[in-house]
Design a protein around this motif. Sequence first.
Motif, mmCIF file in Angstrom:
data_model
loop_
_atom_site.group_PDB
_atom_site.id
_atom_site.type_symbol
_atom_site.label_atom_id
_atom_site.label_comp_id
_atom_site.label_asym_id
_atom_site.label_seq_id
_atom_site.Cartn_x
_atom_site.Cartn_y
_atom_site.Cartn_z
ATOM 1 N N TRP A 56 67.847 24.757 13.922
ATOM 2 C CA TRP A 56 67.902 23.622 14.826
ATOM 3 C C TRP A 56 66.655 23.585 15.684
ATOM 4 O O TRP A 56 66.071 24.626 16.001
ATOM 5 C CB TRP A 56 69.113 23.735 15.750
ATOM 6 C CG TRP A 56 70.423 23.512 15.076
ATOM 7 C CD1 TRP A 56 71.110 24.393 14.295
ATOM 8 C CD2 TRP A 56 71.214 22.345 15.127
ATOM 9 N NE1 TRP A 56 72.285 23.834 13.868
ATOM 10 C CE2 TRP A 56 72.371 22.580 14.371
ATOM 11 C CE3 TRP A 56 71.062 21.111 15.757
ATOM 12 C CZ2 TRP A 56 73.365 21.625 14.217
ATOM 13 C CZ3 TRP A 56 72.055 20.166 15.612
ATOM 14 C CH2 TRP A 56 73.193 20.423 14.841
ATOM 15 N N LYS A 57 66.285 22.380 16.105
ATOM 16 C CA LYS A 57 65.175 22.208 17.029
ATOM 17 C C LYS A 57 65.650 21.294 18.156
ATOM 18 O O LYS A 57 66.140 20.187 17.916
ATOM 19 C CB LYS A 57 63.974 21.583 16.333
ATOM 20 C CG LYS A 57 62.767 21.466 17.261
ATOM 21 C CD LYS A 57 61.575 20.690 16.720
ATOM 22 C CE LYS A 57 61.284 20.861 15.286
ATOM 23 N NZ LYS A 57 60.056 20.165 14.856
ATOM 24 N N LEU A 58 65.499 21.779 19.392
ATOM 25 C CA LEU A 58 65.787 20.985 20.578
ATOM 26 C C LEU A 58 64.459 20.457 21.093
ATOM 27 O O LEU A 58 63.521 21.228 21.307
ATOM 28 C CB LEU A 58 66.437 21.845 21.660
ATOM 29 C CG LEU A 58 66.560 21.195 23.034
ATOM 30 C CD1 LEU A 58 67.650 20.132 23.028
ATOM 31 C CD2 LEU A 58 66.839 22.232 24.089
ATOM 32 N N VAL A 59 64.368 19.142 21.273
ATOM 33 C CA VAL A 59 63.154 18.513 21.788
ATOM 34 C C VAL A 59 63.503 17.862 23.123
ATOM 35 O O VAL A 59 64.347 16.969 23.192
ATOM 36 C CB VAL A 59 62.591 17.461 20.809
ATOM 37 C CG1 VAL A 59 61.365 16.794 21.402
ATOM 38 C CG2 VAL A 59 62.266 18.093 19.472
ATOM 39 N N TRP A 60 62.838 18.351 24.182
ATOM 40 C CA TRP A 60 63.026 17.820 25.534
ATOM 41 C C TRP A 60 61.763 17.090 25.927
ATOM 42 O O TRP A 60 60.682 17.657 25.929
ATOM 43 C CB TRP A 60 63.324 18.956 26.498
ATOM 44 C CG TRP A 60 63.453 18.547 27.929
ATOM 45 C CD1 TRP A 60 63.873 17.342 28.416
ATOM 46 C CD2 TRP A 60 63.155 19.349 29.073
ATOM 47 N NE1 TRP A 60 63.871 17.351 29.783
ATOM 48 C CE2 TRP A 60 63.426 18.572 30.223
ATOM 49 C CE3 TRP A 60 62.696 20.641 29.238
ATOM 50 C CZ2 TRP A 60 63.246 19.050 31.508
ATOM 51 C CZ3 TRP A 60 62.524 21.119 30.527
ATOM 52 C CH2 TRP A 60 62.800 20.334 31.646
ATOM 53 N N ARG A 61 61.919 15.808 26.246
ATOM 54 C CA ARG A 61 60.794 14.971 26.664
ATOM 55 C C ARG A 61 61.074 14.428 28.060
ATOM 56 O O ARG A 61 62.219 14.136 28.389
ATOM 57 C CB ARG A 61 60.625 13.772 25.730
ATOM 58 C CG ARG A 61 60.200 14.086 24.357
ATOM 59 C CD ARG A 61 60.070 12.793 23.542
ATOM 60 N NE ARG A 61 59.581 13.063 22.222
ATOM 61 C CZ ARG A 61 60.345 13.347 21.172
ATOM 62 N NH1 ARG A 61 61.642 13.384 21.306
ATOM 63 N NH2 ARG A 61 59.801 13.581 19.996
ATOM 64 N N ALA A 62 60.000 14.249 28.815
ATOM 65 C CA ALA A 62 60.115 13.580 30.112
ATOM 66 C C ALA A 62 58.799 12.891 30.413
ATOM 67 O O ALA A 62 57.729 13.401 30.080
ATOM 68 C CB ALA A 62 60.463 14.566 31.212
ATOM 69 N N GLU A 63 58.893 11.702 31.009
ATOM 70 C CA GLU A 63 57.693 10.947 31.371
ATOM 71 C C GLU A 63 57.916 10.261 32.709
ATOM 72 O O GLU A 63 58.977 9.681 32.947
ATOM 73 C CB GLU A 63 57.363 9.913 30.304
ATOM 74 C CG GLU A 63 56.097 9.142 30.627
ATOM 75 C CD GLU A 63 55.658 8.214 29.504
ATOM 76 O OE1 GLU A 63 54.615 7.574 29.674
ATOM 77 O OE2 GLU A 63 56.350 8.130 28.482
ATOM 78 N N ASP A 64 56.905 10.349 33.562
ATOM 79 C CA ASP A 64 56.935 9.662 34.846
ATOM 80 C C ASP A 64 56.643 8.188 34.575
ATOM 81 O O ASP A 64 55.570 7.839 34.090
ATOM 82 C CB ASP A 64 55.881 10.262 35.787
ATOM 83 C CG ASP A 64 55.985 9.710 37.204
ATOM 84 O OD1 ASP A 64 56.437 8.559 37.371
ATOM 85 O OD2 ASP A 64 55.614 10.442 38.128
ATOM 86 N N ASN A 65 57.601 7.317 34.890
ATOM 87 C CA ASN A 65 57.420 5.894 34.573
ATOM 88 C C ASN A 65 56.426 5.204 35.504
ATOM 89 O O ASN A 65 56.077 4.056 35.289
ATOM 90 C CB ASN A 65 58.764 5.162 34.552
ATOM 91 C CG ASN A 65 59.510 5.248 35.863
ATOM 92 O OD1 ASN A 65 58.988 5.718 36.869
ATOM 93 N ND2 ASN A 65 60.750 4.814 35.846
ATOM 94 N N ARG A 66 55.943 5.901 36.542
ATOM 95 C CA ARG A 66 54.926 5.321 37.434
ATOM 96 C C ARG A 66 53.518 5.742 37.043
ATOM 97 O O ARG A 66 52.609 4.923 37.014
ATOM 98 C CB ARG A 66 55.189 5.745 38.884
ATOM 99 C CG ARG A 66 56.503 5.225 39.445
ATOM 100 C CD ARG A 66 56.733 5.745 40.824
ATOM 101 N NE ARG A 66 56.664 7.217 40.774
ATOM 102 C CZ ARG A 66 56.778 8.013 41.810
ATOM 103 N NH1 ARG A 66 56.951 7.515 43.000
ATOM 104 N NH2 ARG A 66 56.734 9.314 41.679
ATOM 105 N N THR A 67 53.329 7.026 36.755
ATOM 106 C CA THR A 67 51.976 7.546 36.516
ATOM 107 C C THR A 67 51.673 7.797 35.045
ATOM 108 O O THR A 67 50.519 7.993 34.683
ATOM 109 C CB THR A 67 51.763 8.867 37.272
ATOM 110 O OG1 THR A 67 52.644 9.858 36.731
ATOM 111 C CG2 THR A 67 51.993 8.699 38.753
ATOM 112 N N GLY A 68 52.703 7.882 34.201
ATOM 113 C CA GLY A 68 52.480 8.174 32.791
ATOM 114 C C GLY A 68 52.384 9.659 32.491
ATOM 115 O O GLY A 68 52.250 10.055 31.331
#
Length: 179
Positions: A151-163
């Motif tokens: 299995w592979k867990l992929v965690w993503r996060a992005e600041d919607n103001r600065t990118g």
Amino acid sequence: MVANRLILSLLVAPIAIVASIQVMFEQVSQCTSNGVLDCNLRVRKLNRTLATLYGNVTLNEDLGNNFITSFNLYRSWLGNNQYNLYPMRVSPTGICNFMEKFWADYYPYVVVYVPQMEKPGVCPITARQLQFNDMVLDARILPRYAPTGLWKLVWRAEDNRTGKNFLVEIVFRVYPDGH
């Protein structure tokens, strides 16, 4: 006929209910960021049957609801790194929403090994260093009926103001109980 189906369902149902799994870290395959976090994590084999996550993660910024995060799981049923998206995920949501709605389910399994981890419902997550002290992946963190395989867990996060964004990929293996 109906009685046969009832008997069959009573015989099969307990098998599905008592099925359980074992899990173990394989590797941290990726941890990239453009300044939000720095990772120094590795999977360390303690013995033939136990691998742990060891190292630290430095959060360089406070993470609030402006960071949109998501978690996806991919499964390689043959264990040959040919992953397919699995329908078990956390849809894109703000970090604060995640901390309120989902984090309480996972917190008890993580805080034992990462004492600096933020409590459920607390937001924003302030900049800090998180020390992973030989974290063992607990099988109770996944549903008991999770299929075996890689299995592979992929965690993503992005600041919607600065990118600004980050991506963390952790590979683990699911075994049948008693393996």
